[in-house]
Design a protein around this motif. Sequence first.
Motif, PDB file in Angstrom:
ATOM      1  N   ALA A 220       0.685  -1.230   0.026  1.00 52.72           N
ATOM      2  CA  ALA A 220      -0.005   0.021   0.090  1.00 52.72           C
ATOM      3  C   ALA A 220       0.872   1.377  -0.015  1.00 52.72           C
ATOM      4  O   ALA A 220       0.520   2.169  -0.780  1.00 52.72           O
ATOM      5  CB  ALA A 220      -0.914  -0.048   1.069  1.00 52.72           C
ATOM      6  N   GLY A 221       1.936   1.215   0.992  1.00 50.52           N
ATOM      7  CA  GLY A 221       2.802   2.568   0.991  1.00 50.52           C
ATOM      8  C   GLY A 221       3.618   2.797  -0.503  1.00 50.52           C
ATOM      9  O   GLY A 221       3.495   4.020  -0.966  1.00 50.52           O
ATOM     10  N   VAL A 222       4.038   1.486  -0.895  1.00 52.90           N
ATOM     11  CA  VAL A 222       4.774   1.812  -2.301  1.00 52.90           C
ATOM     12  C   VAL A 222       3.869   2.208  -3.411  1.00 52.90           C
ATOM     13  O   VAL A 222       4.299   3.153  -4.277  1.00 52.90           O
ATOM     14  CB  VAL A 222       5.647   0.515  -2.524  1.00 52.90           C
ATOM     15  CG1 VAL A 222       6.240   0.601  -4.046  1.00 52.90           C
ATOM     16  CG2 VAL A 222       6.692   0.198  -1.632  1.00 52.90           C
ATOM     17  N   LEU A 223       2.739   1.615  -3.386  1.00 49.19           N
ATOM     18  CA  LEU A 223       1.864   2.170  -4.391  1.00 49.19           C
ATOM     19  C   LEU A 223       1.363   3.462  -4.389  1.00 49.19           C
ATOM     20  O   LEU A 223       1.114   4.099  -5.456  1.00 49.19           O
ATOM     21  CB  LEU A 223       0.656   1.000  -4.558  1.00 49.19           C
ATOM     22  CG  LEU A 223       1.181  -0.396  -4.966  1.00 49.19           C
ATOM     23  CD1 LEU A 223      -0.113  -1.322  -4.903  1.00 49.19           C
ATOM     24  CD2 LEU A 223       1.564  -0.394  -6.489  1.00 49.19           C
ATOM     25  N   ALA A 224       1.144   3.863  -3.118  1.00 45.85           N
ATOM     26  CA  ALA A 224       0.477   5.093  -2.946  1.00 45.85           C
ATOM     27  C   ALA A 224       1.605   6.197  -3.552  1.00 45.85           C
ATOM     28  O   ALA A 224       1.256   7.281  -3.918  1.00 45.85           O
ATOM     29  CB  ALA A 224       0.383   5.258  -1.455  1.00 45.85           C
ATOM     30  N   PHE A 225       2.904   6.085  -2.971  1.00 42.86           N
ATOM     31  CA  PHE A 225       3.887   6.727  -3.324  1.00 42.86           C
ATOM     32  C   PHE A 225       4.126   7.172  -4.909  1.00 42.86           C
ATOM     33  O   PHE A 225       4.080   7.895  -5.403  1.00 42.86           O
ATOM     34  CB  PHE A 225       5.116   6.533  -2.672  1.00 42.86           C
ATOM     35  CG  PHE A 225       6.472   7.041  -3.160  1.00 42.86           C
ATOM     36  CD1 PHE A 225       6.629   8.406  -2.977  1.00 42.86           C
ATOM     37  CD2 PHE A 225       7.270   6.448  -4.267  1.00 42.86           C
ATOM     38  CE1 PHE A 225       7.848   9.042  -3.590  1.00 42.86           C
ATOM     39  CE2 PHE A 225       8.339   6.991  -4.817  1.00 42.86           C
ATOM     40  CZ  PHE A 225       8.721   8.355  -4.422  1.00 42.86           C
ATOM     41  N   GLY A 226       3.827   5.730  -5.420  1.00 38.27           N
ATOM     42  CA  GLY A 226       4.086   5.632  -7.010  1.00 38.27           C
ATOM     43  C   GLY A 226       3.047   6.544  -7.715  1.00 38.27           C
ATOM     44  O   GLY A 226       3.366   7.070  -8.526  1.00 38.27           O
ATOM     45  N   TYR A 227       1.895   6.425  -7.209  1.00 38.65           N
ATOM     46  CA  TYR A 227       0.776   6.948  -7.805  1.00 38.65           C
ATOM     47  C   TYR A 227       1.020   8.552  -7.616  1.00 38.65           C
ATOM     48  O   TYR A 227       0.690   9.394  -8.778  1.00 38.65           O
ATOM     49  CB  TYR A 227      -0.552   6.553  -7.270  1.00 38.65           C
ATOM     50  CG  TYR A 227      -1.829   7.176  -8.084  1.00 38.65           C
ATOM     51  CD1 TYR A 227      -2.553   6.536  -9.050  1.00 38.65           C
ATOM     52  CD2 TYR A 227      -2.384   8.292  -7.532  1.00 38.65           C
ATOM     53  CE1 TYR A 227      -3.627   7.013  -9.742  1.00 38.65           C
ATOM     54  CE2 TYR A 227      -3.296   9.043  -8.197  1.00 38.65           C
ATOM     55  CZ  TYR A 227      -3.989   8.134  -9.166  1.00 38.65           C
ATOM     56  OH  TYR A 227      -5.198   8.883  -9.840  1.00 38.65           O
ATOM     57  N   LEU A 228       1.165   9.003  -6.492  1.00 37.42           N
ATOM     58  CA  LEU A 228       1.491  10.526  -6.192  1.00 37.42           C
ATOM     59  C   LEU A 228       2.649  11.083  -7.045  1.00 37.42           C
ATOM     60  O   LEU A 228       2.606  12.218  -7.574  1.00 37.42           O
ATOM     61  CB  LEU A 228       1.416  10.628  -4.686  1.00 37.42           C
ATOM     62  CG  LEU A 228       0.370  10.596  -3.959  1.00 37.42           C
ATOM     63  CD1 LEU A 228       0.688  11.078  -2.445  1.00 37.42           C
ATOM     64  CD2 LEU A 228      -0.705  11.360  -4.461  1.00 37.42           C
ATOM     65  N   SER A 229       3.741  10.407  -7.067  1.00 36.01           N
ATOM     66  CA  SER A 229       5.062  10.760  -7.965  1.00 36.01           C
ATOM     67  C   SER A 229       4.323  10.750  -9.278  1.00 36.01           C
ATOM     68  O   SER A 229       4.751  11.646 -10.214  1.00 36.01           O
ATOM     69  CB  SER A 229       5.986   9.343  -7.916  1.00 36.01           C
ATOM     70  OG  SER A 229       6.354   9.405  -6.438  1.00 36.01           O
ATOM     71  N   TRP A 230       3.600   9.936  -9.914  1.00 35.17           N
ATOM     72  CA  TRP A 230       2.918  10.056 -11.337  1.00 35.17           C
ATOM     73  C   TRP A 230       2.172  11.318 -11.341  1.00 35.17           C
ATOM     74  O   TRP A 230       2.279  12.046 -12.321  1.00 35.17           O
ATOM     75  CB  TRP A 230       2.318   8.714 -11.490  1.00 35.17           C
ATOM     76  CG  TRP A 230       1.658   8.674 -12.875  1.00 35.17           C
ATOM     77  CD1 TRP A 230       2.213   9.388 -14.101  1.00 35.17           C
ATOM     78  CD2 TRP A 230       0.547   8.181 -13.252  1.00 35.17           C
ATOM     79  NE1 TRP A 230       1.209   9.107 -15.142  1.00 35.17           N
ATOM     80  CE2 TRP A 230       0.216   8.309 -14.694  1.00 35.17           C
ATOM     81  CE3 TRP A 230      -0.552   7.384 -12.494  1.00 35.17           C
ATOM     82  CZ2 TRP A 230      -0.825   7.841 -15.225  1.00 35.17           C
ATOM     83  CZ3 TRP A 230      -1.613   6.600 -13.276  1.00 35.17           C
ATOM     84  CH2 TRP A 230      -1.663   6.949 -14.711  1.00 35.17           C
ATOM     85  N   ALA A 231       1.363  11.589 -10.424  1.00 31.60           N
ATOM     86  CA  ALA A 231       0.386  12.762 -10.440  1.00 31.60           C
ATOM     87  C   ALA A 231       1.333  13.941 -10.369  1.00 31.60           C
ATOM     88  O   ALA A 231       1.036  15.163 -11.200  1.00 31.60           O
ATOM     89  CB  ALA A 231      -0.485  12.680  -9.591  1.00 31.60           C
ATOM     90  N   ARG A 232       2.361  13.959  -9.627  1.00 33.25           N
ATOM     91  CA  ARG A 232       3.144  15.152  -9.522  1.00 33.25           C
ATOM     92  C   ARG A 232       4.085  15.446 -10.968  1.00 33.25           C
ATOM     93  O   ARG A 232       3.930  16.540 -11.451  1.00 33.25           O
ATOM     94  CB  ARG A 232       4.426  14.928  -8.402  1.00 33.25           C
ATOM     95  CG  ARG A 232       5.239  16.226  -8.235  1.00 33.25           C
ATOM     96  CD  ARG A 232       6.211  15.840  -7.131  1.00 33.25           C
ATOM     97  NE  ARG A 232       7.071  14.794  -7.221  1.00 33.25           N
ATOM     98  CZ  ARG A 232       7.815  14.392  -6.369  1.00 33.25           C
ATOM     99  NH1 ARG A 232       8.000  14.849  -5.334  1.00 33.25           N
ATOM    100  NH2 ARG A 232       8.536  13.263  -6.742  1.00 33.25           N
TER     101      ARG A 232
END
Length: 346
Positions: A220-232
């Motif tokens: 969950a933590g890795v995927l949440a970070f990956g999605y927000l990095s993509w959005a950024r």
Amino acid sequence: MSNEPGGPTAAQPDPPVTVDPSPAGAIDIGRPTPAPGTLALAVLAAGWLAAMLWSTREAISSATAGVTAVSLSAFALPGVISAALVAGAAVGLAVGEPVARRGDRTTLRFVVAVGTGLLVGLLAALAIDLSYAGDTVTRTIAGTTAAAAVIGGALAGARNGAVVGAVAYAALVTLLFVVAFSLVRDPLFDLFGAGDSQQSLVDAASWVSRTESLLAGLVAGVLAFGYLSWARRRAAHSGTGAELRWPAYLVAGAGPGLLLLLTEVIIRVGGRSLIDLAAALSEADAVAQTSLGTTRVDNAIWVLFVGALTAMVTFGRTLASPPAEDEASEPDDSGVDEASTRSAGR
């Protein structure tokens, strides 16, 4: 005399420097960061909800007696509710994001997201009512599923769509991971020393549950970070949306665990009659329902804290280190050498 203030040749002040309010590559800090990939997320979440409804129907239909059907319905209820919660959030986000891109319409976006969640809930409840047996158990599952989808839609109405998208995406993959983890539970039981005694089975089950929760939190933590990095990156490329800071990563990493806790609250409020009915079948069923409820809460707490910590640590590793003080205060050697050379030449 002519250079006196107010004179004709007096020094004039420098004209003010005009700064372009929207330079190329800048990010509009007045608007929230948009959520990318919402349509694909909505399709996947709706498909997962349909799969959970179908598997629950198959399990209930295969029951040979009404007592078994009640017990199986109680066991399947958490999976259906969590899927409806994520589906309501994902579909509500996909419909609400276009509204948010047209301007700061927070109220309209919230209303659209809630209405979309209501529509998802009504469709799921209608599918349950038409395909399941029309009894008290069916009505309980249908009503609780509809309520979960509406609550998910309300969550999608939050102003920061990128954080909602990260939570929904990470929660969906976490649910898929939990199902896939069931394939390795038996080997892990043997690995953790499950034997013939009751105590060894309890200890092994506890270790298996902790391992599952820990790994689910990491996912969950890795995927949440990956999605927000993509959005950024998408926001920086298009110049829309505010810069995402550490609270966004903290909430996104903890979001899947919070959704699991919210699922448990919905089950204990909306599905209380079904849980009580299953627990009243026998003493063993009562113990099983209590134990499963406690395990679900513990699992949600583990996913919450591990996911939040993982997202924060991963985000922290991407931050640039500040320059060292000794390097900043170190004199320029080239300037000293040049001055010495000039003195020597004289």
